[in-house]
Write a protein that holds these residues in place. Structure first.
Motif, PDB file in Angstrom:
ATOM      1  N   VAL A   1      23.814  18.291 -12.440  1.00  0.00           N
ATOM      2  CA  VAL A   1      23.770  19.670 -12.930  1.00  0.00           C
ATOM      3  C   VAL A   1      23.251  20.559 -11.804  1.00  0.00           C
ATOM      4  O   VAL A   1      22.151  20.352 -11.294  1.00  0.00           O
ATOM      5  CB  VAL A   1      22.851  19.789 -14.163  1.00  0.00           C
ATOM      6  CG1 VAL A   1      22.710  21.252 -14.580  1.00  0.00           C
ATOM      7  CG2 VAL A   1      23.402  18.950 -15.309  1.00  0.00           C
TER       8      VAL A   1
ATOM      9  N   LEU B   1      28.076  20.328 -14.371  1.00  0.00           N
ATOM     10  CA  LEU B   1      27.716  21.611 -14.984  1.00  0.00           C
ATOM     11  C   LEU B   1      26.964  22.444 -13.957  1.00  0.00           C
ATOM     12  O   LEU B   1      26.149  21.911 -13.199  1.00  0.00           O
ATOM     13  CB  LEU B   1      26.864  21.395 -16.229  1.00  0.00           C
ATOM     14  CG  LEU B   1      26.412  22.646 -17.003  1.00  0.00           C
ATOM     15  CD1 LEU B   1      26.357  22.366 -18.504  1.00  0.00           C
ATOM     16  CD2 LEU B   1      25.021  23.127 -16.546  1.00  0.00           C
TER      17      LEU B   1
ATOM     18  N   LEU C   1      31.586  22.560 -16.173  1.00  0.00           N
ATOM     19  CA  LEU C   1      31.065  23.505 -17.163  1.00  0.00           C
ATOM     20  C   LEU C   1      30.241  24.582 -16.473  1.00  0.00           C
ATOM     21  O   LEU C   1      29.533  24.321 -15.498  1.00  0.00           O
ATOM     22  CB  LEU C   1      30.204  22.762 -18.186  1.00  0.00           C
ATOM     23  CG  LEU C   1      30.922  21.701 -19.033  1.00  0.00           C
ATOM     24  CD1 LEU C   1      29.908  20.866 -19.797  1.00  0.00           C
ATOM     25  CD2 LEU C   1      31.913  22.362 -19.977  1.00  0.00           C
ATOM     26  N   LYS C   2      30.319  25.813 -17.007  1.00  0.00           N
ATOM     27  CA  LYS C   2      29.621  26.948 -16.394  1.00  0.00           C
ATOM     28  C   LYS C   2      28.653  27.564 -17.403  1.00  0.00           C
ATOM     29  O   LYS C   2      29.050  27.940 -18.503  1.00  0.00           O
ATOM     30  CB  LYS C   2      30.627  28.002 -15.919  1.00  0.00           C
ATOM     31  CG  LYS C   2      31.604  27.477 -14.867  1.00  0.00           C
ATOM     32  CD  LYS C   2      32.521  28.582 -14.348  1.00  0.00           C
ATOM     33  CE  LYS C   2      33.436  29.137 -15.402  1.00  0.00           C
ATOM     34  NZ  LYS C   2      34.405  30.121 -14.844  1.00  0.00           N
ATOM     35  N   THR C   3      27.389  27.660 -16.984  1.00  0.00           N
ATOM     36  CA  THR C   3      26.344  28.230 -17.838  1.00  0.00           C
ATOM     37  C   THR C   3      25.687  29.393 -17.107  1.00  0.00           C
ATOM     38  O   THR C   3      25.362  29.283 -15.923  1.00  0.00           O
ATOM     39  CB  THR C   3      25.271  27.171 -18.174  1.00  0.00           C
ATOM     40  OG1 THR C   3      25.909  26.005 -18.680  1.00  0.00           O
ATOM     41  CG2 THR C   3      24.285  27.695 -19.185  1.00  0.00           C
TER      42      THR C   3
END
Length: 539
Positions: free
Chosen positions: A65, A112, A133-135
């Protein structure tokens, strides 16, 4: 696979567990304005929820991550959540260009990315296939909301089994090559590094509950003091980015007792009108690390505080592996030393293919270090790792130096930066210190450039406080009195503007500076208007 309790005690998870046993109402982290904060209980709950949310997204133990953002309180929540879910942290410089971010994400096999508004546009250029995934801290179309993940995750306690040889993080450094390489650190190594920082913190600025100002980038050395602060019973105070005036106000008004800074920050502090605020502040330890500090800036700041200490570490062997104490910092002649090894760390000298058992005081060679925090490999630099890791666990630092009769370590240059002129070796740091001992010089960087007569000659890029008609002549006379003729630069470039950095407040990217200066030498027409060239005949 089950991990026994003895193994857990050798991981960063054990340090987190120690922190979560602190009183629930203790303040763990807050922003510099005091508006956003987490107590120990709130941090524990938020990180449980985020860890469960990550698991719900399909992340599995060992997945990577990335954090590509400025400093935010969310970093601390992420730190705990990753430890609980058994995930590997990948801190990334948010100022990296898209192609650099792409290389890092590919090398680390990132699943992520957590970003903020500053880094999201570059990442959108890179992450186009939807596999990562992009947060986002905040909100952005096509991105998961960090806040929503925290509020939507289960509050149930989660702790994935983690062992000492599992990866804690993968940090990226371009070093002098300009090409990012991944530096994985195990839990065993990270725990040793954090305990080294804890020792520095508790011995250099002993207070009951330290208030640590996190203003250096958390994706670099700043992140190594987050857990040590909490282990010492303290609070992390987060500044989003460095600003000298604002930082000095925060130190004075928010009761800061401990902080880490790189020499670039020290230079900015030395010229700030807010510097006198240090005199009445609670600051008990200002830890300097990175490249050698500019002497004029050190002299100026030392007039306002006696809190400074000096430490040293490498990205491949983090974090504070040496300490020059506050009493030693009172002796100006010791400022060029990085201090003595911290507990659990050994140093020696590598010379003629041998690690010396007991180097003679002042005997120069390549410094080697032995500690459990040394990286087990280098992603994208495997051949380099094989060359630098010696028998019995010694790691070649690539720094040249010696040890004095009191066990203090001195760095005199880098093996890769040696300038060979007329068959004689020159270390740039000696020339840089000659320039920086002048009151009008803020910083100097010296590199080798091709020379038809000598093979190579030093070239200096010098940041001066003010550029006048007499500056060049004055500096030439100053350096002439302090250096042998063959060491004096054949090219000197003066600028009243700071020397550019590739990563904000981080170290100088010498590879980039060498390319820049060599370009000026080869084609004077490309010299920027803010830079003045001075050419002299070598003695």
């Amino acid at each position: 696979m089950a991990v026994n309790s003895a193994s857990v005690a050798q991981t960063v998870v054990q340090l987190m567990s120690q922190v979560e046993r602190r009183p629930a109402q203790d303040l763990a982290v807050e922003d510099a304005a005091g508006q956003r904060r987490y107590t120990i209980a709130q941090l524990s709950d938020a990180s449980n929820r985020l860890a469960n949310a990550f698991i719900g997204l399909g992340l599995r133990p060992g997945d990577r991550v990335a954090y590509a953002a400025q400093n935010h309180v969310e970093y601390v929540v992420l730190e705990f959540a990753l430890l609980k879910a058994g995930l590997v942290k990948v801190p990334l410089n948010h100022r990296f260009a898209p192609h650099e971010l792409a290389r890092c994400i590919e090398l680390a096999e990132v699943r992520l990315v957590l970003a903020d508004d500053a880094s999201a546009p570059a990442l959108d250029e890179v992450l186009v296939d939807g596999e990562v995934l992009k947060t986002i801290i905040g909100s952005r179309d096509g991105w998961l909301s960090f806040a929503d993940l925290v509020t939507g995750g289960s509050g149930a306690r989660v702790q994935v089994a983690t062992g000492p040889d599992d990866l804690y993080h993968i940090r990226f450094s371009s070093g002098s090559t300009g090409r990012p390489k991944g530096i994985p650190i195990s839990h065993r190594g990270a725990r040793a590094a954090m305990l080294g920082n804890t020792w520095v913190m508790s011995s250099s600025g002993p207070v009951a509950a330290p208030r640590t100002l996190q203003v250096a980038p958390l994706v670099y050395a700043g992140g190594w003091s987050v857990l040590p602060t909490l282990v010492c019973g303290g609070t992390n105070v987060i500044m989003e980015r460095f600003d000298a005036d604002e930082m000095l106000r925060v130190i004075a008004e928010r009761g800061i007792t401990w902080m880490f800074a790189v020499p670039t920050m020290l230079r900015r502090l030395s010229t700030s009108p807010e510097l006198p605020r240090l005199r009445g502040s609670a600051l008990s330890c200002l830890m300097l690390a990175g490249e050698p500090a500019a002497l004029p800036a050190l002299e100026v700041v030392s007039e306002h505080t006696d809190a400074m200490v000096q430490c040293w570490g490498q990205t491949e062997a983090p974090a504070s592996t040496t300490l020059l104490s506050k009493p030693e910092m009172r002796s100006r002649e010791l400022w060029s030393s990085i201090g003595r090894p911290v507990p659990g760390v050994e140093f020696s000298v590598y010379k003629d293919g041998v690690v010396l058992e007991r180097p003679e005081p002042g005997e120069d060679g390549e410094l080697v270090i032995r500690t459990s925090s040394v990286a087990p490999t280098l992603l994208g630099g495997e051949a380099e790792h094989r060359e630098r890791l010696l028998d019995d666990g010694w790691w070649r630092t690539s720094d040249l130096g010696h040890i004095d009769d009191a066990g203090r370590i001195y760095i005199v240059g880098r093996a890769s930066e040696t300038i060979i002129t007329g068959g004689t070796n020159i270390q740039p740091v000696e020339i840089e210190r000659a320039f920086e001992s002048h009151d009008g010089v803020r910083e100097a960087v010296v590199v080798g450039v091709p020379d038809q007569r000598w093979g190579e000659t030093p070239a200096a890029y010098v940041h001066v406080s003010a550029l006048t008609a007499n500056t060049a002549q004055e500096l030439d006379g100053w350096v002439k009195d302090r250096l042998a003729g063959f060491k004096r630069p054949g090219h000197v470039y003066l600028s009243a503007d700071p020397i550019p950095r590739a990563s904000g407040e981080a170290k100088i990217a010498r590879g980039d500076i060498k390319k820049l200066v060599r370009g000026w030498v080869e084609d004077p027409a490309c010299l920027p208007k803010n830079v003045t060239k001075v050419v002299r005949t070598r003695g």
